[in-house]
Design an enzyme around this catalytic site. Structure first.
Site, PDB file in Angstrom:
ATOM      1  N   SER A  55     -31.165  -5.969 -25.847  1.00 31.56           N
ATOM      2  CA  SER A  55     -31.161  -5.127 -24.656  1.00 31.56           C
ATOM      3  C   SER A  55     -31.954  -3.859 -24.932  1.00 31.56           C
ATOM      4  O   SER A  55     -32.073  -3.415 -26.083  1.00 31.56           O
ATOM      5  CB  SER A  55     -29.723  -4.762 -24.265  1.00 31.56           C
ATOM      6  OG  SER A  55     -29.695  -3.781 -23.232  1.00 31.56           O
ATOM      7  N   TYR A  97     -21.448  -1.889 -27.212  1.00 31.84           N
ATOM      8  CA  TYR A  97     -22.544  -2.677 -26.649  1.00 31.84           C
ATOM      9  C   TYR A  97     -23.899  -2.323 -27.266  1.00 31.84           C
ATOM     10  O   TYR A  97     -24.622  -3.198 -27.764  1.00 31.84           O
ATOM     11  CB  TYR A  97     -22.581  -2.508 -25.132  1.00 31.84           C
ATOM     12  CG  TYR A  97     -23.548  -3.435 -24.450  1.00 31.84           C
ATOM     13  CD1 TYR A  97     -23.197  -4.756 -24.190  1.00 31.84           C
ATOM     14  CD2 TYR A  97     -24.814  -3.011 -24.066  1.00 31.84           C
ATOM     15  CE1 TYR A  97     -24.075  -5.628 -23.574  1.00 31.84           C
ATOM     16  CE2 TYR A  97     -25.710  -3.870 -23.445  1.00 31.84           C
ATOM     17  CZ  TYR A  97     -25.331  -5.179 -23.206  1.00 31.84           C
ATOM     18  OH  TYR A  97     -26.210  -6.036 -22.595  1.00 31.84           O
TER      19      TYR A  97
END
Length: 270
Positions: A142, A156
């Site tokens: 990401s 995350y």
């Protein structure tokens, strides 16, 4: 090994980016091994792809939060005599709230799915790729892995940063064996991800130019791994964000991300 003679294993294939990978790889002539928790969705997707492209599609239901799942998955692959020449580690999700909002078991499952399972699958499937002299690994990371961590979804960004570093190292170690590894780093992507994390309402307030569709993300990622790029950030906007934050002093970048996270993260202090 030609795409027709091997299989692409896609984790988290039942929806979102994973399903987009399945459709794009099927269109490119790959046979597929799809795995996720939701068997009915996998069966529906498999039926669609077989009917449209005439490829072979195998499905194995698995919950990668189970520590034994990667081993059992590879054992089933060997039992079925499937040659995996592409691994797409796509399975993932977000845990909402501050770190202490959720019990440790929830955080541990997240680490297992986002970090341990992809690493173990790489370790278990790489030997056969080396023996055949060909392989492709895509770890879906990401843009969050390139920027400072933010409050909410505590683990995350760190998990995605780990996948980026893992991919770089694997690419350097095994590219001479014909194996390309790429960390695919999308930004905001239209999928079920934000529905699962309960952040859809907040995300809908973001400008549309920040978003990309999953199909474009996947096409770019597959092309990038074929070119031998160890890291690929999707979209000019996301690449610009990463560059600007890298050029900023760390304290300024950290402060900016902190302000933005209050707007887009679901934050429930413990």
């Amino acid at each position: 090994m030609s795409p027709e003679s091997g299989f692409a294993l896609i984790t988290g294939a039942s929806a979102g980016i994973g399903a987009a990978f399945a459709r794009e790889l099927a269109a490119r002539g790959h046979h597929l091994l799809l795995t996720a928790r939701r068997t009915e969705r996998l069966q529906a997707l498999a039926g669609e792809l077989v009917g449209t492209y005439g490829i072979r599609v195998e499905i194995i239901s698995a919950d990668l939060a189970d520590r034994e799942a990667p081993r059992m998955l590879v054992e089933e692959i060997e039992r079925r005599s499937l040659a995996i020449d592409m691994l797409v580690n796509n399975a993932g999700y977000g845990v909402t709230g501050y770190f202490l909002t959720q019990p440790w078991t929830v955080q541990a499952d997240f680490i297992q799915v986002l970090m341990s399972a992809p690493t173990e699958l790489c370790h278990r499937l790489l030997p056969a790729m080396r023996e055949r002299g060909h392989g492709r690994i895509i770890n879906v990371a990401s843009l969050a892995g390139h920027i400072p961590g933010s409050a909410g979804q505590t683990l995350y960004a760190g998990a995605k940063a780990y996948l980026i570093k893992l991919s770089q190292a694997l690419h350097l170690e095994y590219r001479a064996d014909g194996i390309n590894t790429c960390a695919l780093c999308p930004g905001f992507t239209y999928s079920e991800f934000h529905d699962v994390t309960g952040s859809r309402e907040m995300m809908s307030k973001l400008p549309k130019w920040l978003w990309m569709d999953a199909e474009t993300v996947v096409r770019q990622g597959l092309d990038a791994v074929e070119r031998g790029e160890p890291v690929y950030i999707n979209g000019r906007v996301n690449r610009t964000i990463k560059t600007l934050l890298k050029l900023m002093p760390d304290r300024l970048a950290f402060h900016l991300i902190g302000r933005q996270s209050r707007r887009i993260r679901k934050q429930t202090p413990a």
